[in-house]
Design a protein around this motif. Structure first.
Motif, PDB file in Angstrom:
ATOM      1  N   TYR A 101       0.610  -0.767  -0.262  1.00 22.98           N
ATOM      2  CA  TYR A 101      -0.089  -0.088   0.202  1.00 22.98           C
ATOM      3  C   TYR A 101       0.638   1.606   0.263  1.00 22.98           C
ATOM      4  O   TYR A 101       1.778   1.085   0.204  1.00 22.98           O
ATOM      5  CB  TYR A 101      -1.170   0.210   1.141  1.00 22.98           C
ATOM      6  N   GLY A 102       0.298   1.948  -0.737  1.00 23.30           N
ATOM      7  CA  GLY A 102       0.883   3.507  -0.507  1.00 23.30           C
ATOM      8  C   GLY A 102       0.575   4.190  -1.718  1.00 23.30           C
ATOM      9  O   GLY A 102      -1.134   4.382  -2.018  1.00 23.30           O
ATOM     10  N   PRO A 103       0.996   5.589  -1.198  1.00 24.35           N
ATOM     11  CA  PRO A 103       1.082   6.468  -2.488  1.00 24.35           C
ATOM     12  C   PRO A 103       0.376   6.145  -3.936  1.00 24.35           C
ATOM     13  O   PRO A 103       1.868   5.179  -4.674  1.00 24.35           O
ATOM     14  CB  PRO A 103       1.330   7.721  -2.196  1.00 24.35           C
ATOM     15  N   VAL A 107       5.347   1.445   0.481  1.00 24.35           N
ATOM     16  CA  VAL A 107       5.594   1.211  -0.377  1.00 24.35           C
ATOM     17  C   VAL A 107       5.531   2.901  -0.451  1.00 24.35           C
ATOM     18  O   VAL A 107       4.691   3.462  -1.540  1.00 24.35           O
ATOM     19  CB  VAL A 107       5.166   0.984  -1.515  1.00 24.35           C
ATOM     20  N   PRO A 108       6.812   3.569   0.234  1.00 26.65           N
ATOM     21  CA  PRO A 108       6.656   5.368  -0.179  1.00 26.65           C
ATOM     22  C   PRO A 108       7.539   6.336  -1.106  1.00 26.65           C
ATOM     23  O   PRO A 108       7.362   5.274  -1.322  1.00 26.65           O
ATOM     24  CB  PRO A 108       7.669   5.412   1.558  1.00 26.65           C
ATOM     25  N   PRO A 109       7.199   6.741  -1.112  1.00 32.43           N
ATOM     26  CA  PRO A 109       7.630   7.646  -2.045  1.00 32.43           C
ATOM     27  C   PRO A 109       8.812   7.529  -1.956  1.00 32.43           C
ATOM     28  O   PRO A 109       9.835   7.242  -0.933  1.00 32.43           O
ATOM     29  CB  PRO A 109       7.562   9.432  -1.790  1.00 32.43           C
ATOM     30  N   PRO A 110      10.255   7.413  -3.061  1.00 35.50           N
ATOM     31  CA  PRO A 110      11.683   6.895  -2.915  1.00 35.50           C
ATOM     32  C   PRO A 110      12.053   8.437  -2.269  1.00 35.50           C
ATOM     33  O   PRO A 110      12.201   9.455  -2.235  1.00 35.50           O
ATOM     34  CB  PRO A 110      12.024   6.791  -4.351  1.00 35.50           C
ATOM     35  N   ASP A 111      13.067   7.512  -0.930  1.00 36.97           N
ATOM     36  CA  ASP A 111      13.802   8.610  -0.820  1.00 36.97           C
ATOM     37  C   ASP A 111      14.978   9.075  -1.729  1.00 36.97           C
ATOM     38  O   ASP A 111      15.140   9.114  -2.186  1.00 36.97           O
ATOM     39  CB  ASP A 111      14.624   8.416   0.984  1.00 36.97           C
ATOM     40  N   LEU A 112      16.161  10.072  -0.536  1.00 35.26           N
ATOM     41  CA  LEU A 112      17.594  10.580  -2.328  1.00 35.26           C
ATOM     42  C   LEU A 112      17.646  10.040  -2.507  1.00 35.26           C
ATOM     43  O   LEU A 112      18.140  10.117  -3.664  1.00 35.26           O
ATOM     44  CB  LEU A 112      17.525  11.174  -1.172  1.00 35.26           C
ATOM     45  N   MET A 147      13.864  17.040  -5.252  1.00 33.85           N
ATOM     46  CA  MET A 147      12.085  16.253  -5.778  1.00 33.85           C
ATOM     47  C   MET A 147      11.721  14.823  -4.945  1.00 33.85           C
ATOM     48  O   MET A 147      11.231  14.260  -4.814  1.00 33.85           O
ATOM     49  CB  MET A 147      12.587  15.274  -6.616  1.00 33.85           C
ATOM     50  N   GLU A 148      11.450  16.257  -3.443  1.00 31.59           N
ATOM     51  CA  GLU A 148      10.568  15.208  -2.278  1.00 31.59           C
ATOM     52  C   GLU A 148      10.320  14.837  -2.604  1.00 31.59           C
ATOM     53  O   GLU A 148       9.303  16.353  -2.950  1.00 31.59           O
ATOM     54  CB  GLU A 148      11.034  16.903  -1.152  1.00 31.59           C
ATOM     55  N   LYS A 149       9.564  14.140  -2.173  1.00 32.23           N
ATOM     56  CA  LYS A 149       7.736  13.537  -2.151  1.00 32.23           C
ATOM     57  C   LYS A 149       7.153  13.640  -3.962  1.00 32.23           C
ATOM     58  O   LYS A 149       6.240  13.463  -4.120  1.00 32.23           O
ATOM     59  CB  LYS A 149       7.232  14.876  -1.461  1.00 32.23           C
ATOM     60  N   PHE A 150       7.903  13.162  -4.687  1.00 31.89           N
ATOM     61  CA  PHE A 150       8.172  12.782  -5.899  1.00 31.89           C
ATOM     62  C   PHE A 150       8.229  11.410  -6.270  1.00 31.89           C
ATOM     63  O   PHE A 150       8.701  10.808  -5.460  1.00 31.89           O
ATOM     64  CB  PHE A 150       8.775  12.930  -6.895  1.00 31.89           C
ATOM     65  N   LEU A 175       0.980  14.034  -2.761  1.00 33.60           N
ATOM     66  CA  LEU A 175       1.139  14.989  -1.152  1.00 33.60           C
ATOM     67  C   LEU A 175       0.136  14.699  -0.743  1.00 33.60           C
ATOM     68  O   LEU A 175      -0.646  15.415   0.561  1.00 33.60           O
ATOM     69  CB  LEU A 175       1.645  16.031  -1.785  1.00 33.60           C
ATOM     70  N   GLU A 176      -0.966  14.716  -1.936  1.00 32.43           N
ATOM     71  CA  GLU A 176      -2.547  14.745  -0.984  1.00 32.43           C
ATOM     72  C   GLU A 176      -2.944  13.379  -0.824  1.00 32.43           C
ATOM     73  O   GLU A 176      -3.486  12.831   0.744  1.00 32.43           O
ATOM     74  CB  GLU A 176      -3.669  14.621  -2.243  1.00 32.43           C
ATOM     75  N   TRP A 177      -2.181  12.201  -0.912  1.00 36.97           N
ATOM     76  CA  TRP A 177      -2.331  10.848  -0.298  1.00 36.97           C
ATOM     77  C   TRP A 177      -1.306  10.992   1.040  1.00 36.97           C
ATOM     78  O   TRP A 177      -2.473  10.847   2.215  1.00 36.97           O
ATOM     79  CB  TRP A 177      -1.952   9.918  -1.446  1.00 36.97           C
TER      80      TRP A 177
END
Ligand code: ATP
Length: 272
Positions: free
Chosen positions: A57-59, A183-188, A216-219, A265-267
């Protein structure tokens, strides 16, 4: 059985090396899914469970589908992808039979991974009409997962959802989707790898991956891919206009980046 034909069955050409970042997730999937799948006797002899399902699960756009497909690639298993919305939309009344046929197809094609997208849609989140069918389909899915009348060896079921809070609790019991991975947004580091993956093989010059990835934070992975495509399109347009070849440079990516907003972001604000 129109819906159930060989077009549904893929042999994935991607593996974990094609998925950027997610080092911890990949390790967890190896230990909990891939190795037990490949060596069931070994795991069973140590009292470890084999089979069952995994819920990702994740955005949106952060690679749940991609990771599932790559998992099948790692196992050299067939990959069958279905979305609950499709099953409900197209086969009202016949959804249970279709779901059964999909599982039967997987059993014939084993080793196989069935990937079920939008698991939350079983709760009828979209249309009232779907609520009743969603319940019947949930029951059918439970029957298939429990494998009482059928042999589920060498079959793995991965589920995905953007809305884990809507996934029916009955689906989360032992032997079903009892393991859950975020499954989060990717880190740096992940973003750098995803940029490299999506630019590899293209004409590029001195790309400052770290500088771009820091912005690209939160991309999501899909957002990063969109930035690479937009930058390439700009360069192509210029090359066509000037007739002079040139590679993609850092500036092109920085310009493309300004036009694309992170879609997670919304998620992330809902899920807090
Ligand atoms: P949704 O919730 O919208 O179904 P998802 O989490 O399943 O999204 P994917 O469909 O797997 O996301 O990702 C979309 C695309 O973004 C992928 O096909 C891939 O090209 C790219 N992508 C996402 N994550 C990664 C990653 N970690 N490495 C490389 N590419 C990625």
């Amino acid at each position: 059985d129109d819906y159930v034909d060989n077009d549904l069955v893929e042999r994935p050409g991607v593996a974990f090396k094609d998925v950027g970042g997610m080092d911890v997730l990949k390790e967890q999937i190896k230990m909990n899914i891939i190795y037990p799948f490949q060596q069931p006797e070994l795991f069973q002899s140590f009292g470890r469970k084999v089979g069952g399902g995994l819920l990702l699960y994740g955005p949106p756009g952060c690679g749940k589908t991609f990771l599932a497909r790559a998992t099948a690639g790692e196992c050299q298993a067939h990959f069958i992808i279905i979305s609950i919305h499709d099953v409900l939309d197209m086969y009202i009344g016949n959804s249970e039979k279709n779901l059964h046929n999909i599982f039967e197809l997987a059993r014939r094609k084993k080793p196989a991974i069935i990937f079920i997208d939008e698991l939350d849609a079983l709760g009828g989140s979209r249309q009232q009409m779907h609520l009743h069918h969603g319940r019947m389909l949930t029951n059918q899915l439970l029957t298939e997962l429990d494998g009482i009348d059928s042999d589920n060896s060498q079959i793995l079921v991965l589920g995905a959802t953007n809305s884990p809070w809507f996934v029916d609790a009955s689906l989360r019991r032992p032997g079903r989707f009892d393991r859950v991975l975020f499954v989060p947004p990717p880190d740096l580091a992940g973003r750098i790898q995803i940029l490299q993956l999506h630019l590899q093989g293209k004409p590029i010059e001195n790309i400052d991956y770290t500088r771009i990835a820091k912005l690209m934070e939160k991309f999501s992975g899909a957002d990063i891919q969109a930035v690479c495509t937009a930058a390439a399109d700009t360069v192509i347009a210029q090359v066509m206009k000037s007739g002079k070849m040139r590679p993609i440079r850092t500036e092109d990516l920085l310009n493309a980046l300004k036009k694309i907003k992170p879609s997670t972001l919304e998620w992330l604000s809902i899920a807090k």
